[in-house]
Design a protein around this motif. Sequence first.
Motif, PDB file in Angstrom:
ATOM      1  N   ARG A 272      49.546  40.888  40.163  1.00 22.17           N
ATOM      2  CA  ARG A 272      48.728  39.814  39.903  1.00 22.17           C
ATOM      3  C   ARG A 272      49.042  39.228  41.056  1.00 22.17           C
ATOM      4  N   GLY A 273      49.735  38.525  41.876  1.00 27.05           N
ATOM      5  CA  GLY A 273      49.483  37.654  42.630  1.00 27.05           C
ATOM      6  C   GLY A 273      48.200  38.279  43.339  1.00 27.05           C
ATOM      7  N   MET A 274      48.626  39.670  44.098  1.00 31.03           N
ATOM      8  CA  MET A 274      47.441  40.038  45.133  1.00 31.03           C
ATOM      9  C   MET A 274      46.265  40.270  43.748  1.00 31.03           C
ATOM     10  N   MET A 275      45.865  40.575  42.950  1.00 27.94           N
ATOM     11  CA  MET A 275      44.491  41.183  42.173  1.00 27.94           C
ATOM     12  C   MET A 275      44.732  39.361  41.902  1.00 27.94           C
ATOM     13  N   PHE A 276      45.202  38.746  40.883  1.00 25.45           N
ATOM     14  CA  PHE A 276      44.893  37.260  40.267  1.00 25.45           C
ATOM     15  C   PHE A 276      45.196  36.442  40.951  1.00 25.45           C
TER      16      PHE A 276
ATOM     17  N   ARG B   2      50.543  32.318  31.369  1.00 26.25           N
ATOM     18  CA  ARG B   2      49.195  33.103  32.287  1.00 26.25           C
ATOM     19  C   ARG B   2      49.239  34.467  32.603  1.00 26.25           C
ATOM     20  N   PHE B   3      50.650  34.586  32.340  1.00 22.08           N
ATOM     21  CA  PHE B   3      51.473  36.879  32.651  1.00 22.08           C
ATOM     22  C   PHE B   3      51.112  37.215  31.290  1.00 22.08           C
ATOM     23  N   LYS B   4      51.308  36.223  29.923  1.00 26.34           N
ATOM     24  CA  LYS B   4      50.766  37.298  28.854  1.00 26.34           C
ATOM     25  C   LYS B   4      49.079  37.316  29.259  1.00 26.34           C
ATOM     26  N   GLN B   5      48.553  36.300  29.237  1.00 24.97           N
ATOM     27  CA  GLN B   5      46.759  36.421  29.058  1.00 24.97           C
ATOM     28  C   GLN B   5      46.551  37.552  29.529  1.00 24.97           C
ATOM     29  N   GLN B   6      47.189  38.276  30.579  1.00 27.32           N
ATOM     30  CA  GLN B   6      47.046  39.166  31.720  1.00 27.32           C
ATOM     31  C   GLN B   6      47.809  40.703  31.571  1.00 27.32           C
TER      32      GLN B   6
END
Length: 428
Positions: free
Chosen positions: A108-112, A274-278
């Motif tokens: 997620r860090g990489m992509m978002f 934010r994590f939940k949304q992703q």
Amino acid sequence: MEFFKGMGQDAVKDLYEVVSHEMEKYQAMNLELNMARGKPCKEQIDLSDGLIDGSIDFAIKSDYRNYGILDGIDELKTVFADVLKVEKEEMIIGGNSSLNLMYDTLMRGMMFGMSDSRRPWIKEERVKFLCPVPGYDRHFSICEALGFEMININMDENGPDMDQVEALVSKDPLIKGIWCVPKYSNPTGITYSDEVVKRLASMKTAANDFIIMWDNAYLVHDLYEEGDQLMDVFAESKKHGREDRIIMFTSTSKITFPGAGVGMLATSKRNANRFKQQMGYQTIGHNKINQLMHARFLPSTEAIKHHMEKHAEIIGPKFKLVDQILNEELDKYGIATWTKPNGGYFISLDLPQGCAKEVVNMCSETGVTLTDAGATYPYRMDPKDSNIRIAPTFPSIEELELAIKVLCTSIKVVVAGKVLGQTYQAGA
Ligand code: PLP
């Protein structure tokens, strides 16, 4: 080289003869002993058979057999929010593996992007990560797979060298995070001191999207009644308004069933939302049947403590045995140091520089498989070639005794061989 505590050359030669013969005897035994990974033994796994309970009603609140409840069921959140000292809204319960959640977090860090910056790390010219060493090989292989540049940080009995950490993170915005196994660290077994926790929670970082991967895999895994106390990093970070940097992970892998337990994370509400949304794009929800079985089997912090005492009864004697054999076989020669953890899964053994690979290879040729030398370092490169990870939990007491004796004999053969300028050859 000043090993063998002042023994003269002749005495070392005599010892070399004796241990070389011993080694030949072991080699003739066609052993097949594996201590490569920190897996629970069968007796430990049997402790949780009561988890699989056909009488549980899975449709009591809402129907847990159906889709939904992305971030985990309330019953299990209640139990682990208490263990982790977080609010339920700060938790996400995932699937069977915390390592999977760690991988997803970095992806997620990489992509978002992380935190409010939302700048995907992949847009940086490079991403760097701090890796306290020796450490957990699978953390390092995630970094390697994602192309992060790993920077070694020395560890001592208090945790990572914070002077080194602070000096690096304060200057370099490409350093996006640090790995931490804060309690009964893999492999040294140490628990971070209060000062280290405070400094990690409060330090200034050049990157505004810096994260601490707080892998608390061994948080309830005490071997003795008096377990180590770990300071609450989340509470500390909140004092400084820096809670977005903390991402805590744990799982029941080494409480119930590895590979069939429950992994979870806890972080600031902002991150959790934010994590939940992703996550919503990844899955409709994880295995709630397993989550409820865990909540029923381990309904409180007290129940977990009691359950872990049963694990300690099985594996405590194994840790004691390893320490006892290392003491008897090696202490008098001054050719090794090792950790004496109060919990967790590992003992970390340090040998004179340049010996670890040779010892692990010699054990392997004798039928004793250890974790590869170097595995506890980024890129599998132990700069001193001196560290070996011992995982005492899986073998039976009898197998463990034999394996550690083979290990000790190999160490004596290799180190004495180096002092004498000789290389051991079976049957020579
Ligand atoms: N983190 C550490 C420090 C470990 O030692 C291990 C397993 O050995 C894991 C994570 C794996 O956890 P999980 O089974 O939840 O993926």
